[in-house]
Design an enzyme around this catalytic site. Structure first.
Site, mmCIF file in Angstrom:
data_model
loop_
_atom_site.group_PDB
_atom_site.id
_atom_site.type_symbol
_atom_site.label_atom_id
_atom_site.label_comp_id
_atom_site.label_asym_id
_atom_site.label_seq_id
_atom_site.Cartn_x
_atom_site.Cartn_y
_atom_site.Cartn_z
ATOM 1 N N TYR A 198 26.680 62.147 47.815
ATOM 2 C CA TYR A 198 25.863 60.978 47.767
ATOM 3 C C TYR A 198 26.591 59.408 47.454
ATOM 4 C CZ TYR A 198 25.479 61.767 42.425
ATOM 5 O OH TYR A 198 25.706 62.044 41.227
ATOM 6 N N GLU A 199 25.821 58.614 47.786
ATOM 7 C CA GLU A 199 26.320 57.175 47.623
ATOM 8 C C GLU A 199 27.321 56.969 48.563
ATOM 9 O OE1 GLU A 199 24.730 55.426 44.955
ATOM 10 O OE2 GLU A 199 25.641 53.672 46.054
ATOM 11 N N GLY A 200 27.092 57.582 49.800
ATOM 12 C CA GLY A 200 28.135 57.408 51.015
ATOM 13 C C GLY A 200 28.820 58.359 50.893
ATOM 14 N N GLN A 218 33.483 56.942 53.115
ATOM 15 C CA GLN A 218 34.252 55.992 52.408
ATOM 16 C C GLN A 218 35.503 55.678 53.207
ATOM 17 O OE1 GLN A 218 32.935 54.759 49.632
ATOM 18 N NE2 GLN A 218 31.307 56.129 49.785
#
Lengths: 591, 591
Positions: B434-436, B441
């Site tokens: 999650y969060e990319g 990244q």
């Protein structure tokens, strides 16, 4: 939500183009021609795809339950087990004398990958049975064989292995389970065993527990351990089932994965047991099965990576997100499929090149086991004994790593159980632990196997690599394989030399590097296998009607492994050569 | 069965001996002296150890349940959340104007590690709230701030982030959720969002959803996305709760881990929303929070490795199996503790050296964020922007790897849920997604950040490493740190040069190596942090009354990292330099 297709084409390639199985002079191999193995793998594939894989998620979701002392398996497992039995899939390599089909272990291994990939937890019920069969086959009296083997062959009765106790895992010498000799020649077994896979269930008429225990008055520690046959239900001289034995299930463990397999705490309370093999030689009897059992676990590792890869690939081809930076590949659609992205491609190639290499390695190992057992080839036996910890440790570490990598392709959906990718990772995780945790495999490899028989087998291993490199070193087409393999093998040899020199002074110098060494050796083995596959593919390309796309993809995948994975050996070597000081430097109290 | 102790001594070492926080000229830092931070971390530790960690297994076992449209959190969560609120732990770095304590983000980060290690799923409820707070704080009108921030500060109301839709994850430009402008200036929001952490629950009076949606008639794709405040319960002008808004929970996802956090499918059915920030600038508003949010996820990664390590260490000290090959260490006992075995020690040192390095890196990152926000230091902002994907990607990959390694120390018990080690690994797994997702990244790092502002920040990064090496290159005691750091940094630079040269011709040449580059850079960052920690420890050893055991262990742990982990950079470089051909070579149909 997941699916599975047996990779029979890849398997056939390994069996026939690489190993040339039916040309090998091993009893039973002559009938293993392309048509025959194709038919067997095809049928196994059907069973796996249509019956076993659809139950994989069911088993995970429902798990096994202990109800009034009896274990209930998940919905559909009984019916599926009947189909497996009816198809004769439990008896492939069992002796025809006991109702088996007498096929080579190599054939069993191919089918094993398919069944295990489709439903690992389910396939363990027969896997454990096969282990019990092998132990009794190798060490039982004629009477014992007559009593137990036919039923184990058909899985009418299933088997278990009882080693671990709450306080004694790897260190079996500490076990407390007692065996008291009785006047009739039997023993009364009393104690508690834990982590017993398939310890109880509702899919067979009887369960044949193989139990390690200590006979009172025997030697201390591991040298006083004997192996016993302890059935759940006693069997009379005519083979009829009689009274319940003093065996009961204490509880079922809640585990991270393989929920479909019942992992039991087993209580033995004066249960009747029959000595298998000699008194106090229980470990030897257990170790007979070790090479096969550990190869079987290595297989589970890459089989989970295989099924995870298949699903990750399907998702990457289907899911639309973002655009190819070099130009849209699906310009009419809202986005391009995931597979256009280089990092998705890298991830998939990691998985693919590992799984195919691991399959070749495992099949090669099964071939060595056949050679050892069917032709009494001592060299083959030595080689597989050396490499068994590598097959087990390296393939399960990587199998889990790549099952996890496949999960990553799904993004957030990979974390949601409904999509099924989490299960592959959770199931694969156990293979790094059981049948000897991977750290123990590394210890076995470096602390025991390297020096076995005066280092003869590791020398033979390097000779095998060298021979391959020499044979193909001049072949321009093979340069991309031979050069990296040479370099990796040189790293491995240097690590071995370091262990020899430093290990004499300080055994921790070798043991500190054992895990790195196991991984290095795994890479060299897969590198060698890729070399052989590339050669087979290149030979295949010379033939009329060659399946060019398939063979060229094989070579391209191999190139990926050689270029992108083999450089890991230099890292492992660098780590090993830093020696034991940084590892052993801190006092335990300073952690 | 698990326990957790806040590593306050290690944290204080980073805050004061390494970062020398209270000496930095950043507003608010002067009060961060050793006593103050020690008191705050100590109190947070008590809360974590006594209240939050005991609920970690409860949350995992019970999970969250949707009952009549309302989510029920696990037993004890409500009471614990009240304690967190009462202790003021939700408001550490919030603005005093809105009821916060105005402390630096660095202090919040230290406390965040403790709370997250103790109970990751639980801590997410306030973590998401903090994200919503930050977005409204940065982009809200004065009226919006007055309405929402005080309640978010105290977590009387909690917050969520709504980005993902079933068909649109990373590729948010494809989203379909619509926002229709109303005459009163509000919008009607309609659509479905998935993977909404803390989407609904029973621990707060209201939930403030931040929702990305497209205003009809706006630009296509990502440029037409706006951000909206959509409360679960409408709030009148006086701040009183009124009618239910058109927001409902579609379902709760069954996940691999973080069961204590409710991951919801949220349905917006003409719900009233308030535009936050400018029309069509929703992504910019979201990205404001990105550095903090991604640092927070990196923190989750190593925090799970920390708690897993603590338990693995305790088990290794306690569990008796086998003997030290160099001589028994517990001769009177039946066996030696696990920690005598070199490969167990290697595993523990891997975990320990990673976690301590990761903490220093993350605290340093939080320090940069404070510097950027509180002193408008553009260089600090550039540097943290560059390294945010590394903190997120590298620390979560490694955090999961080491949580899994800690599980391995337990052998079979590591796989049994009752022992708690599986949960750490399962919980840590989500942080890679999650969060990319971590592949995103890597793409952000190589495809965007390296070249940002003409490469200024990556040059500054290398300058920072070089300066450290120059300053300490002549120091005999520091040789073991400076030399490996130099070598690793050289590898990283070479990879950067390769990307510059080859990426011009073919962007896939750079993107194919992005994941390796992210890991290389992670190693260089942790190497730099270990260099700084070693220097601080050596300085500390010169002082009267130094805690020698602690400081020497710090140096020894750092040496381990430099010798055993930094060699990975050469492998990553070798992989990168093989170029894109083996990765992009296969046609999608040939997989």
């Amino acid at each position: 939500m997941t699916s599975y297709t047996a990779p029979t084409k890849d398997m056939q390639f390994v069996l026939h183009d690489v190993l040339k199985a039916s040309e090998q002079s091993i009893p039973g191999y002559d009938e293993m021609d392309r048509d025959f193995t194709g038919a067997v793998l095809g049928e196994a594939g059907k069973l796996a795809e249509e019956v076993l894989h659809p139950l994989n998620a069911v088993g995970d979701r429902e798990g096994c339950h202990l109800e009034n002392g009896v274990v209930r398996t998940p919905t559909g497992f009984r019916e599926a087990f009947n189909k497996v039995r009816e198809g004769g899939w439990t008896a492939l390599d069992c002796d025809v004398e006991y109702g088996g089909q007498g096929l080579p272990y190599l054939m069993q291994t191919g089918v094993g990958e398919i069944l295990s990939a489709a439903n690992m937890a389910f396939n363990m019920y027969q896997g454990l049975t096969h282990g019990a069969y092998s132990a009794i086959y190798a060490h039982g009296t004629d009477a014992q064989k007559q009593t137990w083997l036919p039923k184990l062959t058909t899985c009418e009765w299933t088997g278990t292995m009882n080693l671990t106790e709450p306080h004694a895992g790897t260190d079996l010498g500490m076990m407390r389970t007692k065996a008291e000799p009785q006047e009739d020649g039997t023993y009364k077994i009393t104690g508690q065993k834990i982590f017993i896979s398939a310890g109880d269930h509702d899919m067979s008429d009887n369960i044949v527990h193989l139990v390690l225990a200590k006979i009172a008055g025997g030697p201390e520690g591991i040298k006083g351990v004997s192996l016993f046959i302890v059935p759940k239900i006693l069997v009379d001289d005519d083979g009829n089932l009689g009274a319940r034995n003093g065996v009961s299930v204490g509880k079922i463990e809640e585990k991270m994965g393989i929920h479909g397999n019942s992992t039991c705490v087993m209580n033995y309370d004066g249960a009747t047991g029959y000595l298998l093999g000699q008194e106090h030689k229980g470990m030897r009897a257990m170790f007979t099965m070790m090479n096969e059992a550990r190869l079987g676990v290595g297989l589970q590792g890459y089989a989970q990576a295989e099924v995870a890869y298949q699903n990750a690939l399907a998702y990457a081809l289907d899911r639309l997100q973002g655009r190819d930076v070099t130009g849209a590949k699906n310009a009419d659609g809202p986005a391009d499929p995931l597979i256009v992205h280089p990092d998705i491609r890298r991830n998939l190639m990691d998985q693919k090149s590992f799984v195919e290499g691991a399959r070749a390695f495992t099949f090669w190992g099964a071939n060595m086991i056949d050679r050892a057992h069917r032709t009494e080839d001592k060299d083959a036996d030595g080689l597989i004994s050396l490499l068994t910890p590598v097959i087990k440790g390296f393939l399960t570490d990587k199998g889990f790593e790549y099952a996890t990598a496949a999960q990553q392709i799904y993004g957030g959906h990979g974390y949601i159980e409904e999509w099924g990718m989490s299960q592959f990772a959770r199931d694969a995780r156990i293979a790094m632990i059981y049948e000897g945790a991977n750290g123990v495999q590394a210890l076995d490899l470096v602390g025991r196997k390297l020096a076995q028989d005066g280092g003869k087998h590791v020398i033979a291993f390097f000779e095998m690599v060298k021979t391959f490199c020499k044979e193909h070193g001049e072949d321009e087409e093979m340069k991309g394989f031979v050069e990296p393999l040479k370099a990796a093998s040189k790293d491995l040899q240097e690590a071995g030399m370091y262990f020899m020199q430093e290990g004499m002074k300080n055994p921790n110098a070798a043991l500190s590097g054992s895990y790195d060494f196991m991984h290095m050796m795994g890479h060299v083995c897969l590198g060698l296998m890729w070399g052989r596959m590339a050669k087979a593919a290149q030979d295949g390309l010379q033939q009329d009607g060659a399946d060019r796309d398939f063979l060229e993809a094989k070579i391209a995948t191999g190139r990926y492994y050689m270029q992108r994975q083999l450089p890991a050996t230099a890292m492992h070597l660098a780590r090993i050569k830093t020696g034991p000081d940084t590892i052993m430097g801190l006092e335990p109290t300073a952690f």
